[in-house]
Design an enzyme around this catalytic site. Structure first.
Site, short mmCIF file in Angstrom:
data_model
loop_
_atom_site.label_atom_id
_atom_site.label_comp_id
_atom_site.label_asym_id
_atom_site.label_seq_id
_atom_site.Cartn_x
_atom_site.Cartn_y
_atom_site.Cartn_z
N ASP A 9 0.81 -1.22 0.00
CA ASP A 9 0.00 0.00 0.00
C ASP A 9 0.84 1.26 0.00
O ASP A 9 2.05 1.23 -0.13
CB ASP A 9 -1.08 -0.02 1.08
CG ASP A 9 -0.54 -0.40 2.41
OD1 ASP A 9 0.49 0.15 2.80
OD2 ASP A 9 -1.15 -1.29 3.07
N LYS A 60 -3.53 2.99 -4.04
CA LYS A 60 -3.52 4.14 -4.95
C LYS A 60 -3.98 5.40 -4.23
O LYS A 60 -4.97 5.40 -3.54
CB LYS A 60 -4.47 3.89 -6.12
CG LYS A 60 -3.98 2.84 -7.09
CD LYS A 60 -3.41 3.53 -8.31
CE LYS A 60 -2.60 2.70 -9.25
NZ LYS A 60 -2.55 1.33 -9.17
N GLY A 101 3.04 -0.51 5.62
CA GLY A 101 3.86 0.53 6.22
C GLY A 101 4.03 0.28 7.71
O GLY A 101 3.11 -0.19 8.38
N GLY A 102 5.22 0.57 8.23
CA GLY A 102 5.47 0.43 9.66
C GLY A 102 5.39 -1.01 10.11
O GLY A 102 5.98 -1.90 9.50
N ASP A 103 4.64 -1.24 11.18
CA ASP A 103 4.44 -2.59 11.69
C ASP A 103 3.05 -3.08 11.26
O ASP A 103 2.09 -2.31 11.32
CB ASP A 103 4.53 -2.58 13.22
CG ASP A 103 4.31 -3.96 13.79
OD1 ASP A 103 5.30 -4.70 13.92
OD2 ASP A 103 3.14 -4.32 14.07
N MET A 140 -2.53 9.03 12.27
CA MET A 140 -3.70 9.44 11.50
C MET A 140 -4.35 10.68 12.10
O MET A 140 -5.57 10.80 12.16
CB MET A 140 -4.72 8.28 11.42
CG MET A 140 -4.15 7.07 10.70
SD MET A 140 -5.22 5.62 10.74
CE MET A 140 -4.64 4.78 12.20
N GLY A 194 7.99 10.88 7.74
CA GLY A 194 9.19 10.54 8.50
C GLY A 194 10.05 9.52 7.79
O GLY A 194 9.55 8.61 7.14
N1 SAH Z 1 1.31 0.32 10.71
C1 SAH Z 1 1.77 1.67 10.59
C2 SAH Z 1 0.69 2.68 10.93
C3 SAH Z 1 -0.45 2.66 9.96
S1 SAH Z 1 -1.65 3.87 10.29
C4 SAH Z 1 3.00 1.87 11.46
O1 SAH Z 1 3.31 1.02 12.29
O2 SAH Z 1 3.69 2.86 11.27
C5 SAH Z 1 -1.16 5.16 9.20
C6 SAH Z 1 -0.54 6.29 9.97
O3 SAH Z 1 0.78 5.99 10.31
C7 SAH Z 1 -0.43 7.59 9.21
O4 SAH Z 1 -1.64 8.29 9.19
C8 SAH Z 1 0.61 8.32 10.01
O5 SAH Z 1 0.08 8.81 11.19
C9 SAH Z 1 1.52 7.17 10.39
N2 SAH Z 1 2.67 7.05 9.47
C10 SAH Z 1 2.99 6.01 8.71
N3 SAH Z 1 4.14 6.22 8.05
C11 SAH Z 1 4.57 7.44 8.41
C12 SAH Z 1 5.69 8.23 8.11
N4 SAH Z 1 6.63 7.80 7.26
N5 SAH Z 1 5.81 9.44 8.69
C13 SAH Z 1 4.90 9.89 9.54
N6 SAH Z 1 3.80 9.18 9.87
C14 SAH Z 1 3.64 7.97 9.32
#
Ligand code: SAH
Length: 497
Positions: free
Chosen positions: A39, A61, A92-94, A175, A204
């Protein structure tokens, strides 16, 4: 892929954006993926690691077109896995922190599809860290609370603001861009000190990361003023005030630079690492690949000098010798010439010491250096790519040096998709420039905007001819000099952005 066998799904945390923040396990399973579903928040550097043969499904998208609904994503995962494939779901992220990873796991369980979870570096911690904010700090915060500021129905979720205001730890809101004003107001109403330090970190860990520092009272207004847009992490708590002091990224000479490395993947590593060390966001987009020629290798013995012009040549030579049950002893007592340090290093790795290397690392200077060292009657053997510039051979001919050529490998063009919004593209050969240019869409804005960082004059000429308006050339043909040229060019390039 085999029909009839059920595949497997890996729910992989891709980290907050920067490719270096993908875990080792994440990279390992990604390299073995047959299909990848990703995504919007997955970084371009991570997407660049998707194997060429894997099916790519973009379910995030943005900009006009809507993301694929969650149920449909689950159906896609199920369908791909039931077709027997190794499916990587990049998030993204975890994947289990506001990533809806649990819902996808449920769907897989319902269909009896085996899955694995690969945790990731969450933006909740990494985005503040890259902005100089430790989420806990001795004496300032002894707990961390990660909260979503967006409910399924839209607007703020039903949070216990009194409890949040009492916690005294660091509050991290994900978010939260849209709801920032209401969020901060509710925290103040619940008794939180309006002067509590606060910050927002947008995008970030990318080259486009921005931070806004404020207080709980002023944060929403400061964000609006700066035009902060999602994705951003909001930090509320005393630690937010540490950002200026710990702003380690700002000190790096290439921070804020989005750079494409175009050389073959197996050779990209050192340059990529040097650029990352300097703070750049690095996207590896190999534009060429090298392949050893298939035909039988002619005899390589009998020459007085064996001349190498690339590390790829040495690898191709040893690979072809090995394929035919031969080895480098065939070079006999030939002395060895290398065009530059990387080639010399590749020879050294085979246990071979170099006898000659020119002061300036190009074909023209190599020819002059060789002609100066070779005695009358001695013969040279050029071991290099099938296609090459004329400088070396012209130089040797002009000096009356007898030589023979054995082509070892060819370079073929790849067609990577060029990343958007680049600041710099790095070229270590004219052939990478040509291949890169072939990938640029018509009307590509990059010709006037992207700085072409070139290792030498031939490469720079190719870059100008291809259409780059901003061409920068390294003082000598080494990666160190190329990096120095990039650092010197940075101000010019980012000022124009
Ligand atoms: N699973 C993800 C979070 C998903 S919710 C995690 O662990 O990071 C989506 C939110 O994550 C976004 O609205 C924002 O608040 C945050 N987010 C994700 N990537 C980001 C980034 N590179 N920089 C800042 N905020 C980010």
């Amino acid at each position: 892929m085999s029909e009839g066998r059920v595949g497997r799904v890996w729910l992989v945390g891709a980290g907050p954006g920067d490719a270096g923040l993908l875990t080792l396990r994440g990279r390992e399973v990604l390299q073995g993926a047959e299909a990848v579903v990703y995504d919007r928040l997955v970084g371009d550097g991570v997407l660049a690691m998707i194997p060429a043969g894997a099916e790519r499904v973009d379910v995030g998208k943005s900009g006009g077109s809507h993301p694929v609904p969650q149920r449909e994503i689950e159906a896609i995962l199920v369908r791909l896995a039931l077709s027997g494939r190794r499916v990587v779901r990049l998030k993204g992220g975890d994947p289990f922190l506001f990533g809806r990873g649990g819902e996808e796991a449920e769907a897989l369980l319902r269909h009896g599809i085996p899955f694995e979870v690969v945790p990731g570096v969450t933006s909740a911690v990494a985005a503040p860290a890259w902005a100089g904010i430790p989420v806990t700090h001795r004496g300032l915060a002894s707990s961390l609370h990660v909260v979503t500021a967006h409910s399924r129905e839209g607007g703020l979720p039903d949070l216990d603001f009194e409890a949040l205001a009492r916690l005294k730890g660091t509050l991290i809101f994900l978010m939260g861009v849209e709801g920032a004003l209401e969020l901060c107001a509710r925290l103040m109403e619940a008794g939180m000190d309006p002067e509590t330090p606060a910050a927002a970190v947008e995008r970030g860990t990318s080259a486009r990361q921005r931070r806004v520092s404020a207080t709980l009272r002023t944060l929403a207004e400061a964000m609006r003023g700066a035009g902060i847009r999602p994705p951003a992490v909001l930090v509320v708590g005393a630690v937010a005030a540490l950002a200026e002091r710990f702003d380690w990224r700002a000190a790096l000479p290439l921070s804020g630079v989005r750079a494409a490395v175009t050389r073959p993947r197996e050779r990209a590593g050192r340059l990529s690492r040097m650029l990352r060390d300097a703070g750049a966001e690095v996207l590896e987009v190999p534009c060429i690949a090298t392949e050893p020629l298939e035909d039988p290798l002619p005899p390589i013995g009998g020459a007085d000098w064996a001349v190498f012009t690339s590390a790829a040549g040495i690898e191709a030579l040893t690979a072809r010798l090995a394929r035919e049950g031969r080895d480098v002893r065939e070079l006999g007592g030939a002395r060895l010439a290398a065009i530059g340090p990387a080639t010399a290093e590749a020879l050294r790795a085979c246990g071979l010491r170099v006898d000659l290397m020119p002061d300036v690392y190009d074909g023209e200077h190599l020819a002059v250096a060789l002609a100066g060292r070779m005695r009358t009657g001695e013969k040279a053997l050029l071991l290099r790519a099938e296609e090459h510039g004329p400088e070396l051979t012209e130089g040797l001919r002009a000096a009356g040096v007898p030589f023979r050529e054995v082509p070892l490998y060819r370079t073929c063009r790849l067609r990577p998709e060029l990343p958007e919004d680049l600041d710099m593209a790095f070229f270590t050969s004219a052939s990478t420039v040509g291949a890169f240019a072939a990938c640029a869409p018509t009307g590509w804005r990059g010709w006037s905007e992207v700085g072409a960082l070139c290792i030498g004059r031939q490469t720079a000429r190719a870059a100008r001819e291809a259409g780059f308006a901003r061409v920068f050339t390294a003082d000598s043909a080494t990666l160190e000099a190329l990096l120095a040229a990039a650092v010197a060019a940075r101000g010019q390039i980012t000022a124009a952005r």
